[in-house]
Design a protein around this motif. Structure first.
Motif, PDB file in Angstrom:
ATOM      1  N   LEU A 124       0.820  -1.208   0.000  1.00  0.00           N
ATOM      2  CA  LEU A 124       0.000   0.000   0.000  1.00  0.00           C
ATOM      3  C   LEU A 124       0.856   1.261   0.000  1.00  0.00           C
ATOM      4  N   THR A 125       2.025   1.206   0.624  1.00  0.00           N
ATOM      5  CA  THR A 125       2.940   2.350   0.579  1.00  0.00           C
ATOM      6  C   THR A 125       3.351   2.638  -0.860  1.00  0.00           C
ATOM      7  N   THR A 126       3.698   1.588  -1.583  1.00  0.00           N
ATOM      8  CA  THR A 126       4.067   1.730  -2.990  1.00  0.00           C
ATOM      9  C   THR A 126       2.877   2.179  -3.817  1.00  0.00           C
ATOM     10  N   TYR A 127       1.708   1.639  -3.505  1.00  0.00           N
ATOM     11  CA  TYR A 127       0.488   1.988  -4.237  1.00  0.00           C
ATOM     12  C   TYR A 127       0.144   3.461  -4.060  1.00  0.00           C
ATOM     13  N   VAL A 128       0.228   3.966  -2.848  1.00  0.00           N
ATOM     14  CA  VAL A 128      -0.062   5.387  -2.576  1.00  0.00           C
ATOM     15  C   VAL A 128       0.938   6.280  -3.306  1.00  0.00           C
ATOM     16  N   ALA A 129       2.215   5.868  -3.333  1.00  0.00           N
ATOM     17  CA  ALA A 129       3.237   6.644  -4.032  1.00  0.00           C
ATOM     18  C   ALA A 129       2.935   6.728  -5.530  1.00  0.00           C
ATOM     19  N   LYS A 130       2.479   5.623  -6.122  1.00  0.00           N
ATOM     20  CA  LYS A 130       2.123   5.628  -7.537  1.00  0.00           C
ATOM     21  C   LYS A 130       0.915   6.525  -7.802  1.00  0.00           C
ATOM     22  N   MET A 131      -0.056   6.471  -6.888  1.00  0.00           N
ATOM     23  CA  MET A 131      -1.237   7.324  -7.038  1.00  0.00           C
ATOM     24  C   MET A 131      -0.860   8.797  -6.956  1.00  0.00           C
ATOM     25  N   ALA A 132       0.075   9.110  -6.065  1.00  0.00           N
ATOM     26  CA  ALA A 132       0.515  10.495  -5.919  1.00  0.00           C
ATOM     27  C   ALA A 132       1.236  10.981  -7.175  1.00  0.00           C
ATOM     28  N   GLU A 133       2.005  10.101  -7.815  1.00  0.00           N
ATOM     29  CA  GLU A 133       2.718  10.472  -9.037  1.00  0.00           C
ATOM     30  C   GLU A 133       1.764  10.800 -10.171  1.00  0.00           C
ATOM     31  N   SER A 134       0.609  10.120 -10.190  1.00  0.00           N
ATOM     32  CA  SER A 134      -0.390  10.376 -11.233  1.00  0.00           C
ATOM     33  C   SER A 134      -1.436  11.406 -10.794  1.00  0.00           C
ATOM     34  N   ASN A 135      -1.119  12.121  -9.684  1.00  0.00           N
ATOM     35  CA  ASN A 135      -2.007  13.177  -9.160  1.00  0.00           C
ATOM     36  C   ASN A 135      -3.388  12.657  -8.783  1.00  0.00           C
ATOM     37  N   GLU A 136      -3.435  11.428  -8.321  1.00  0.00           N
ATOM     38  CA  GLU A 136      -4.680  10.854  -7.826  1.00  0.00           C
ATOM     39  C   GLU A 136      -4.525  10.583  -6.339  1.00  0.00           C
ATOM     40  N   ALA A 141      -9.719   6.320   4.881  1.00  0.00           N
ATOM     41  CA  ALA A 141     -10.672   5.235   5.155  1.00  0.00           C
ATOM     42  C   ALA A 141     -10.513   4.112   4.131  1.00  0.00           C
ATOM     43  N   THR A 142     -10.375   4.484   2.865  1.00  0.00           N
ATOM     44  CA  THR A 142     -10.174   3.479   1.811  1.00  0.00           C
ATOM     45  C   THR A 142      -8.867   2.744   2.024  1.00  0.00           C
ATOM     46  N   LEU A 143      -7.848   3.494   2.434  1.00  0.00           N
ATOM     47  CA  LEU A 143      -6.533   2.895   2.680  1.00  0.00           C
ATOM     48  C   LEU A 143      -6.600   1.876   3.814  1.00  0.00           C
ATOM     49  N   PRO A 172      10.714 -11.126 -15.532  1.00  0.00           N
ATOM     50  CA  PRO A 172      10.149  -9.766 -15.433  1.00  0.00           C
ATOM     51  C   PRO A 172       9.019  -9.664 -14.422  1.00  0.00           C
ATOM     52  N   LEU A 173       8.221 -10.734 -14.290  1.00  0.00           N
ATOM     53  CA  LEU A 173       7.126 -10.727 -13.320  1.00  0.00           C
ATOM     54  C   LEU A 173       7.665 -10.648 -11.901  1.00  0.00           C
ATOM     55  N   MET A 174       8.747 -11.367 -11.629  1.00  0.00           N
ATOM     56  CA  MET A 174       9.364 -11.322 -10.302  1.00  0.00           C
ATOM     57  C   MET A 174       9.885  -9.920 -10.002  1.00  0.00           C
ATOM     58  N   LEU A 175      10.550  -9.299 -10.968  1.00  0.00           N
ATOM     59  CA  LEU A 175      11.062  -7.943 -10.780  1.00  0.00           C
ATOM     60  C   LEU A 175       9.925  -6.968 -10.502  1.00  0.00           C
ATOM     61  N   GLN A 176       8.866  -7.069 -11.270  1.00  0.00           N
ATOM     62  CA  GLN A 176       7.712  -6.189 -11.090  1.00  0.00           C
ATOM     63  C   GLN A 176       7.077  -6.373  -9.718  1.00  0.00           C
ATOM     64  N   SER A 177       6.931  -7.612  -9.286  1.00  0.00           N
ATOM     65  CA  SER A 177       6.293  -7.883  -7.993  1.00  0.00           C
ATOM     66  C   SER A 177       7.166  -7.413  -6.829  1.00  0.00           C
ATOM     67  N   LEU A 178       8.485  -7.521  -6.962  1.00  0.00           N
ATOM     68  CA  LEU A 178       9.384  -7.045  -5.908  1.00  0.00           C
ATOM     69  C   LEU A 178       9.342  -5.522  -5.808  1.00  0.00           C
ATOM     70  N   LEU A 179       9.298  -4.852  -6.946  1.00  0.00           N
ATOM     71  CA  LEU A 179       9.228  -3.385  -6.936  1.00  0.00           C
ATOM     72  C   LEU A 179       7.914  -2.900  -6.333  1.00  0.00           C
ATOM     73  N   ALA A 180       6.838  -3.655  -6.590  1.00  0.00           N
ATOM     74  CA  ALA A 180       5.523  -3.283  -6.058  1.00  0.00           C
ATOM     75  C   ALA A 180       5.305  -3.791  -4.637  1.00  0.00           C
TER      76      ALA A 180
END
Length: 328
Positions: A36-48, A53-55, A282-290
Motif C-alpha cells: 500500500l505504501t508503494t500503491y499510494v506513491a504511484k497514485m501520488a505520481e499520477s495526481n490521484e 478510510a479506503t486505505l 520480469p514478473l518477479m522484478l515487477q512484484s518485488l518493486l511493487a
C-alpha cells in the motif's frame, strides 16, 4: 537403494524449504513500507489521491494490518496446501498469475539447458584433446568473450541486427496471428521460430562456462597414469577418451545442474525484458518493486524448489554415472 535415497532426499526438502520460506519472507519484508505504501506513491505520481478510510479498508482486506508472524503463518500454511495467496497488484490469485507464465519459462529454461549442455560437451572434449592448437585457442577466445558479454547486451545487438539488416523485430515469443490462440503444432513451431534467439542469448554465458569446466577437468584426467597405461595396451584413442576420462570429467559438469536451473530465471530478468518475453523473470522484478508479497514470495519459492530439484537430479545422475559415489 536408489528409491530409499530418493525418498530420503524428498523428505529433507520439507525442512529445507521451510527455512528458505522464512528467509524469503524476511527479504520481501525488509524494504520499508508495504504494497500500500508503494500503491499510494504511484497514485501520488499520477495526481490521484486516496482517502485514509479506503486505505485502512484495503490494509484490512489484504491482511497488512496483522503482525508479521501472523502474515507469515497465513502465507506459509497456504503454500503447504497449494494456495499461493492473493496478488495485491493483479487483484487475483497469485498462482493464476504465475501459472500463466510458468510453462513458457520452463520451455525456455529447459531448451536453453539442453542447448548449452549439448554443445558444450563435444566442444569441451575437443578443446581438451586438441589443447594449444588453433582450434583450442579459438574456443578459448570465444569462451572468454561469452563470459564477458552481458546477456542483455547481446540481446540488444541481436534485436538491432534483425531490424537493421532484415527488417524484422525479433522480440516476443509469438507472431501476431498466434497471440492468444490455443496451443497447436503450428503455434509450437512459431514459438521456436522466436525462441531460438532467447536460447542463443541466454545459453551463451552458460555454454562458455561449461566448456571451460569440461576442458579443465578433462585435461586433468588425461594426464593421469591410467590413461597412459590404456594407450600402452593399444586401446583406440577416442574409445579410450570417451570410456574413461570423459566419464570421470563429467562429474563436475553434472553437479552444477542445480545451480543453473534457477539461474536461468533470475539471471534472465533484464534479458527477458529486452526481448519482451512473458516469463517469470520480469514478473518477479515487477512484484518485488511493487512489494506484492504473495506473488514475489511464490516466484522465489518456485526458484528455490527448482534449485533443490536440480541438485537432486544431479546427485542421482552422479551416483548412476560414477560407481565411486554411494547412496549412503
Amino acid at each position: 537403494m536408489l528409491l530409499r535415497y530418493f525418498i530420503r532426499r524428498l523428505l529433507w526438502m520439507i525442512p529445507f524449504l521451510f527455512v528458505v520460506s522464512i528467509v524469503v519472507f524476511a527479504l520481501i519484508q525488509a524494504p520499508p513500507g508495504d504494497f500500500l505504501t508503494t500503491y499510494v506513491a504511484k497514485m501520488a505520481e499520477s495526481n490521484e489521491g486516496i482517502d485514509q478510510a479506503t486505505l485502512e479498508r484495503m490494509r484490512e482486506q489484504y491482511g497488512l494490518d496483522r503482525s508479521l508472524p501472523v502474515q507469515y503463518w497465513k502465507w506459509i500454511s497456504g503454500l503447504a496446501v497449494g494456495d499461493f495467496g492473493q496478488s495485491f497488484e493483479w487483484n487475483q490469485s497469485a498462482w493464476s498469475v504465475i501459472k500463466s507464465r510458468l510453462p513458457l519459462t520452463l520451455v525456455l529454461m529447459l531448451s536453453t539447458f539442453i542447448f548449452a549442455w549439448g554443445v558444450a560437451l563435444p566442444i569441451g572434449i575437443y578443446s581438451a584433446v586438441r589443447k594449444y592448437t588453433v582450434g583450442d585457442y579459438v574456443v578459448t577466445f570465444f569462451g572468454f568473450l561469452g563470459l564477458a558479454t552481458p546477456n542483455f547486451l547481446l540481446a540488444l545487438v541481436v534485436l538491432y541486427l534483425g531490424v537493421r539488416f532484415f527488417g524484422v523485430h525479433m522480440g516476443g515469443l509469438f507472431s501476431d496471428e498466434y497471440e492468444g490462440e490455443p496451443w497447436s503444432l503450428a503455434k509450437v513451431i512459431d514459438l521456436y521460430k522466436h525462441l531460438w534467439i532467447g536460447i542463443l542469448v541466454l545459453g551463451t554465458a552458460i555454454l562458455a562456462s561449461l566448456i571451460r569446466i569440461m576442458r579443465a577437468n578433462l585435461l586433468d584426467e588425461l594426464s593421469k597414469p591410467y590413461v597412459t597405461t590404456a594407450r600402452a595396451k593399444g586401446m583406440a584413442e577416442w574409445k579410450l577418451i570417451l570410456k574413461y576420462p570423459v566419464r570421470i570429467a563429467l562429474n563436475p559438469f553434472i553437479s552444477i545442474i542445480g545451480i543453473y536451473f534457477p539461474a536461468l530465471i533470475s539471471g534472465a530478468v533484464v534479458t527477458a525484458v529486452v526481448l519482451g518475453y512473458p516469463t517469470l523473470g520480469p514478473l518477479m522484478l515487477q512484484s518485488l518493486l511493487a512489494q506484492d508479497m504473495h506473488l514475489a514470495g511464490g516466484i522465489l519459492m518456485i526458484m528455490c524448489s527448482l534449485t533443490v530439484v536440480g541438485m537432486l537430479i544431479s546427485d542421482i545422475l552422479l551416483a548412476l554415472l560414477d560407481p565411486r559415489v554411494r547412496y549412503d
